[in-house]
Motif scaffolding. Structure first.
Motif, PDB file in Angstrom:
ATOM      1  N   UNK A  91       1.078  -1.283  -0.008  1.00 55.47           N
ATOM      2  CA  UNK A  91      -0.014   0.087  -0.011  1.00 55.47           C
ATOM      3  C   UNK A  91       0.852   1.362  -0.012  1.00 55.47           C
ATOM      4  N   UNK A  92       0.661   2.150  -0.903  1.00 50.91           N
ATOM      5  CA  UNK A  92       1.662   3.296  -1.042  1.00 50.91           C
ATOM      6  C   UNK A  92       1.002   4.706  -0.803  1.00 50.91           C
ATOM      7  N   UNK A  93       1.493   5.767   0.013  1.00 51.28           N
ATOM      8  CA  UNK A  93       0.837   6.932   0.141  1.00 51.28           C
ATOM      9  C   UNK A  93       0.111   7.327   1.330  1.00 51.28           C
ATOM     10  N   UNK A 109       2.146  -7.452   4.902  1.00 47.40           N
ATOM     11  CA  UNK A 109       2.105  -6.451   4.016  1.00 47.40           C
ATOM     12  C   UNK A 109       2.899  -5.188   4.083  1.00 47.40           C
ATOM     13  N   UNK A 110       3.041  -4.242   3.011  1.00 45.20           N
ATOM     14  CA  UNK A 110       4.081  -3.289   3.111  1.00 45.20           C
ATOM     15  C   UNK A 110       3.252  -1.976   3.046  1.00 45.20           C
ATOM     16  N   UNK A 111       3.474  -1.098   3.864  1.00 42.53           N
ATOM     17  CA  UNK A 111       2.598   0.198   4.042  1.00 42.53           C
ATOM     18  C   UNK A 111       3.663   1.300   3.717  1.00 42.53           C
ATOM     19  N   UNK A 115       1.432   5.255   4.011  1.00 42.57           N
ATOM     20  CA  UNK A 115       0.119   4.441   3.952  1.00 42.57           C
ATOM     21  C   UNK A 115      -0.077   3.771   5.448  1.00 42.57           C
ATOM     22  N   UNK A 116      -1.113   3.837   5.666  1.00 40.99           N
ATOM     23  CA  UNK A 116      -1.507   3.249   7.026  1.00 40.99           C
ATOM     24  C   UNK A 116      -2.488   2.066   7.288  1.00 40.99           C
ATOM     25  N   UNK A 117      -2.645   1.538   8.432  1.00 47.88           N
ATOM     26  CA  UNK A 117      -3.695   0.506   8.747  1.00 47.88           C
ATOM     27  C   UNK A 117      -4.228   0.729   9.843  1.00 47.88           C
ATOM     28  N   UNK A 118      -5.379   0.218   9.940  1.00 49.86           N
ATOM     29  CA  UNK A 118      -6.073  -0.066  11.159  1.00 49.86           C
ATOM     30  C   UNK A 118      -5.637  -1.483  11.377  1.00 49.86           C
ATOM     31  N   UNK A 132       7.794   4.785   6.528  1.00 51.65           N
ATOM     32  CA  UNK A 132       7.371   6.374   6.163  1.00 51.65           C
ATOM     33  C   UNK A 132       6.544   7.186   7.456  1.00 51.65           C
ATOM     34  N   UNK A 133       6.308   8.265   7.385  1.00 51.53           N
ATOM     35  CA  UNK A 133       5.798   8.965   8.355  1.00 51.53           C
ATOM     36  C   UNK A 133       4.534   8.617   8.863  1.00 51.53           C
TER      37      UNK A 133
END
Ligand SMILES: *[C@@H]1O[C@H](CO)[C@@H](O)[C@H](O)[C@H]1NC(C)=O
Ligand SMILES: *[C@@H]1O[C@H](CO)[C@@H](O)[C@H](O)[C@H]1NC(C)=O
Length: 296
Positions: A91-93, A109-111, A115-118, A132-133
């Protein structure tokens, strides 16, 4: 159908339960809104990119497993509803989010690039990397378990087992604020990385593998008691950049085993490193170093 209804009810319950969370509201509203319109069956990565404005590269969709039917609402919020449904997906961005609903939903998975996740279930983000931030609240036991954060992620671990077996890399931090928030094992690497065990007994008994100048701060009472800190890899190398553990809280590093040539500890005052051991070249500085400890 019954399963779907249970899922929707569960999502709604989840959303209301976590209303005080730091996640943006709209993230939950989308999920709580009820049945998601059934979208087209997505069979290619390109179709899964949505409107074309998203930078996501999502390969969770296949002829057998449609993203749309699992609640994908559009270009930017991806619901990974089944085990392995987003396995090894990238997942990107910053505007891209995944909702990892069950165990292993976002496994490996790669964020990327924020990109983020719950991570909404035990081990739902197992082996996932967040690069990333970003900021993440790990506030349910096991939900962040096994995930890796680096290059700018700051996470908070605010309940028991919130950050079990989490890995923290350069430019990233974890704050463990309650008892057993960061238990068992953690890997931390890089001179700009930090695990702060701020809560009493927050990292008690935790085995830290610390590499490449990593920083650990044991602030709470008995926060790192009876754990270990050092680097010993069979397959990878341990860098020569010294790591440092600061023991500041009362009895914070009592009984800790510090090991390895490039491991240093700062025992700030008396009574913070009782019975701590320094072996295989690990060294100690500060007023609270136990007798016999090798001085840095
Ligand atoms: C942590 O322990 C100290 C010393 O016993 C106590 O004063 C403090 O209230 C504790 N903190 C929490 C959050 O329980
Ligand atoms: C914890 O460390 C203390 C030394 O401070 C030691 O006496 C005790 O046996 C240790 N407990 C466990 C369970 O290892």
């Amino acid at each position: 159908m019954a399963k779907l209804l249970v899922f929707i009810a569960w999502i709604a319950a989840c959303a209301s339960q976590e209303a005080g969370d730091t996640e943006p509201d709209h993230f939950y509203r989308a999920l709580a809104a009820g049945p998601v319109k059934k979208g087209p069956v997505v069979t290619t990565q390109a179709a899964c990119l949505g409107s074309g404005t998203s930078k996501a590269l999502v390969n969770c969709c296949s002829a057998k497993r449609s993203c749309a039917s699992k609640g994908l609402t559009g270009g930017r919020l991806y619901t990974c509803a089944a085990a392995n449904s987003c396995k090894a997906t990238t997942f990107t961005g910053e505007t891209v989010k995944a909702y990892c609903a069950v165990k292993d939903a976002c496994k490996s998975a790669v964020f990327n690039l924020g990109a983020s996740a719950k991570c909404a279930a035990e081990k739902s983000c197992y082996f996932a990397s967040f690069i990333g931030k970003g900021k993440m609240a790990c506030n349910v036991a096991g939900h962040c378990e096994g995930a890796t954060f680096y290059n700018g992620w700051d996470i908070t671990c605010t309940t028991r087992r919130a950050c079990q077996n989490v890995n923290i890399g350069p430019g990233s931090s974890a704050i463990c604020s309650v008892a057993a928030a960061c238990p068992v094992e953690m890997y931390i690497w890089g001179s700009t990385s930090l695990i702060k065990c701020s809560g009493n007994r927050s990292c008690k008994g935790t085995d830290f593998t610390a590499n490449q100048g990593a920083n650990i701060a044991c602030i709470g009472k008995e926060s790192c008691k009876n754990g270990s800190v050092g680097c010993a890899f069979v397959q990878f190398s341990c860098s020569k950049v010294p790591t440092n553990t600061v023991c500041a809280g009362a009895n914070s590093c009592d009984g800790v085993k510090f090991y390895g040539k490039h491991t240093t500890a700062t025992c700030k005052k008396a009574g913070v490193c009782n019975g701590a051991t320094f072996v295989d070249g690990a060294c100690c500085k500060g007023k609270g170093c136990p007798k016999g400890a090798k001085k840095c």
